[in-house]
Design an enzyme around this catalytic site. Structure first.
Site, PDB file in Angstrom:
ATOM      1  N   LYS A  63     -17.449 -12.713  32.674  1.00 16.98           N
ATOM      2  CA  LYS A  63     -18.186 -13.713  33.446  1.00 16.98           C
ATOM      3  C   LYS A  63     -17.276 -14.322  34.517  1.00 16.98           C
ATOM      4  O   LYS A  63     -17.671 -14.495  35.668  1.00 16.98           O
ATOM      5  CB  LYS A  63     -18.780 -14.781  32.508  1.00 16.98           C
ATOM      6  CG  LYS A  63     -19.986 -14.229  31.747  1.00 16.98           C
ATOM      7  CD  LYS A  63     -20.468 -15.092  30.590  1.00 16.98           C
ATOM      8  CE  LYS A  63     -21.594 -14.348  29.842  1.00 16.98           C
ATOM      9  NZ  LYS A  63     -22.073 -15.007  28.632  1.00 16.98           N
ATOM     10  N   GLN A 122     -20.463 -20.181  25.431  1.00 18.39           N
ATOM     11  CA  GLN A 122     -20.698 -18.856  24.848  1.00 18.39           C
ATOM     12  C   GLN A 122     -21.139 -18.970  23.385  1.00 18.39           C
ATOM     13  O   GLN A 122     -20.516 -19.676  22.591  1.00 18.39           O
ATOM     14  CB  GLN A 122     -19.413 -18.006  24.965  1.00 18.39           C
ATOM     15  CG  GLN A 122     -19.576 -16.561  24.559  1.00 18.39           C
ATOM     16  CD  GLN A 122     -20.489 -15.766  25.476  1.00 18.39           C
ATOM     17  OE1 GLN A 122     -20.614 -16.037  26.657  1.00 18.39           O
ATOM     18  NE2 GLN A 122     -21.160 -14.775  24.907  1.00 18.39           N
ATOM     19  N   ASP A 158     -27.833 -20.892  31.601  1.00 22.68           N
ATOM     20  CA  ASP A 158     -28.271 -19.978  30.538  1.00 22.68           C
ATOM     21  C   ASP A 158     -29.782 -20.059  30.327  1.00 22.68           C
ATOM     22  O   ASP A 158     -30.378 -19.175  29.705  1.00 22.68           O
ATOM     23  CB  ASP A 158     -27.607 -20.389  29.210  1.00 22.68           C
ATOM     24  CG  ASP A 158     -26.492 -19.444  28.793  1.00 22.68           C
ATOM     25  OD1 ASP A 158     -26.564 -18.257  29.137  1.00 22.68           O
ATOM     26  OD2 ASP A 158     -25.572 -19.916  28.117  1.00 22.68           O
TER      27      ASP A 158
HETATM   28  N1  GUN Z   1     -24.214 -14.797  23.572  1.00 24.09           N
HETATM   29  C1  GUN Z   1     -24.912 -13.655  23.719  1.00 24.09           C
HETATM   30  N2  GUN Z   1     -25.683 -13.709  24.826  1.00 24.09           N
HETATM   31  C2  GUN Z   1     -25.458 -14.915  25.387  1.00 24.09           C
HETATM   32  C3  GUN Z   1     -25.958 -15.548  26.559  1.00 24.09           C
HETATM   33  O1  GUN Z   1     -26.785 -15.027  27.308  1.00 24.09           O
HETATM   34  N3  GUN Z   1     -25.464 -16.793  26.805  1.00 24.09           N
HETATM   35  C4  GUN Z   1     -24.564 -17.409  25.989  1.00 24.09           C
HETATM   36  N4  GUN Z   1     -24.161 -18.647  26.310  1.00 24.09           N
HETATM   37  N5  GUN Z   1     -24.091 -16.846  24.891  1.00 24.09           N
HETATM   38  C5  GUN Z   1     -24.532 -15.600  24.607  1.00 24.09           C
END
Ligand code: GUN
Length: 296
Positions: free
Chosen positions: A53, A97, A120
């Site tokens: 990211k 995350q 998100d």
């Molecule tokens: N863990 C797996 N997919 C995601 C996501 O799209 N966002 C976040 N914050 N954590 C994740």
């Protein structure tokens, strides 16, 4: 043999567009979007995603701010960090995350993020707006990426039967609600099926477009897919390599060799949905910056 939907190439094209937009915005406003990514603990897969990211941000000129808390961090500590980030004007988007260590309730953290910075799209304000079709919200990144791939491969979506396997809050539920809306990128007839279905194949065989987000390695086989369907595989499962017990390999939720003989188009794993997810996160971060800075 199905057309392979090249998520990597499509993601790269979209990132080119984002890079140009970020540069234009900097000329207009003197600033650039900023994304905070928070990692709690030592989950190795999460650490990889968080690094990717940050790299994605760098690629398009978004400022990335990375925060790490230890595995034993308390919910209070994390909420205090989220609160700081909510107030920080340099930060336009916040991503914590998931999954989080057991002592921290995901719900408290998701509810603690300012909905205007919730890139998100997990905060109930954004989920509610998505449900009622108010586009002044953030679409969760994985379903947003799926929609982009679907819209590019199916020209007229109106009335197409979209079947989703999986009902998670991250993929299945938001995607169903996005694809049922009355707009040109949706307007589908949507079925969501899940572990309670006595025969998943009964549902998947009816799909013009099949999205599989079940987290179950290679569960969708060739006999479960209608000829000519477009198949989007959200799964990323690390399994033991049958040819070499010392190695692992990445497989989707779809048995690629079989389904690619039946479908008209299919996403590979890796290189399908994965690269799209981070790209949509970058897109959401730009949107957050624009809204917060009143840029049209
Ligand atoms: N863990 C797996 N997919 C995601 C996501 O799209 N966002 C976040 N914050 N954590 C994740």
């Amino acid at each position: 043999m199905a057309e392979i939907i090249d998520g990597k190439k499509i993601a790269s094209e979209i990132r080119d567009g984002i890079r140009t937009r970020v540069a234009d915005m900097e000329k207009k406003t003197g600033g650039r979007p900023g994304l905070a990514v928070v990692l709690v603990g030592n989950n190795p897969a999460s650490a990889v995603y968080v690094r990717m990211k940050g790299k994605g941000c760098e690629e398009v000129g978004i400022k990335s701010f990375s925060y790490s808390l230890p595995e034993n961090a308390s919910e209070k500590e994390l909420l205090a960090l989220v609160d700081d980030l909510n107030r920080n004007r340099e930060i336009n988007g916040i991503l914590v995350q998931l999954p989080l260590p057991g002592q921290i309730k995901e719900k408290s953290v998701i509810y603690g993020i300012d909905p205007a910075k919730d890139v998100d799209g997990f905060h109930p304000v954004n989920v509610g707006k998505l449900l009622i079709g108010d586009e002044d919200c953030f679409f969760p990144c994985t379903p947003y990426g799926c929609q982009e791939l679907i819209a590019r491969h199916v020209k007229d979506l109106k009335g197409k039967h979209l079947v989703i396997v999986g009902r998670s809050n991250i993929v299945g539920k938001p995607l169903a609600n996005m694809m049922v809306q009355k707009n040109s990128r949706a307007n589908c007839i949507v079925t969501v099926c899940h572990t309670a279905a006595p025969d998943i194949g009964y549902h998947t065989r009816q799909a013009d477009i099949l999205v599989v987000a079940a987290g179950s390695p290679e569960m969708v086989t060739g006999d479960m897919v209608k000829k000519g369907a477009v198949v989007i595989d959200v799964g990323t499962n690390r399994v033991q390599d049958p040819a070499d017990a010392t190695k692992t390999r990445l497989v989707g939720d779809v048995k690629f060799d079989e389904v690619s003989m039946v479908a008209s188009a299919i996403t590979p794993v890796p290189g399908g949905v994965g690269p799209m997810t981070i790209t949509m996160l970058l897109k959401n971060t730009v949107k957050a910056y624009m809204i917060q800075n009143g840029v049209a």
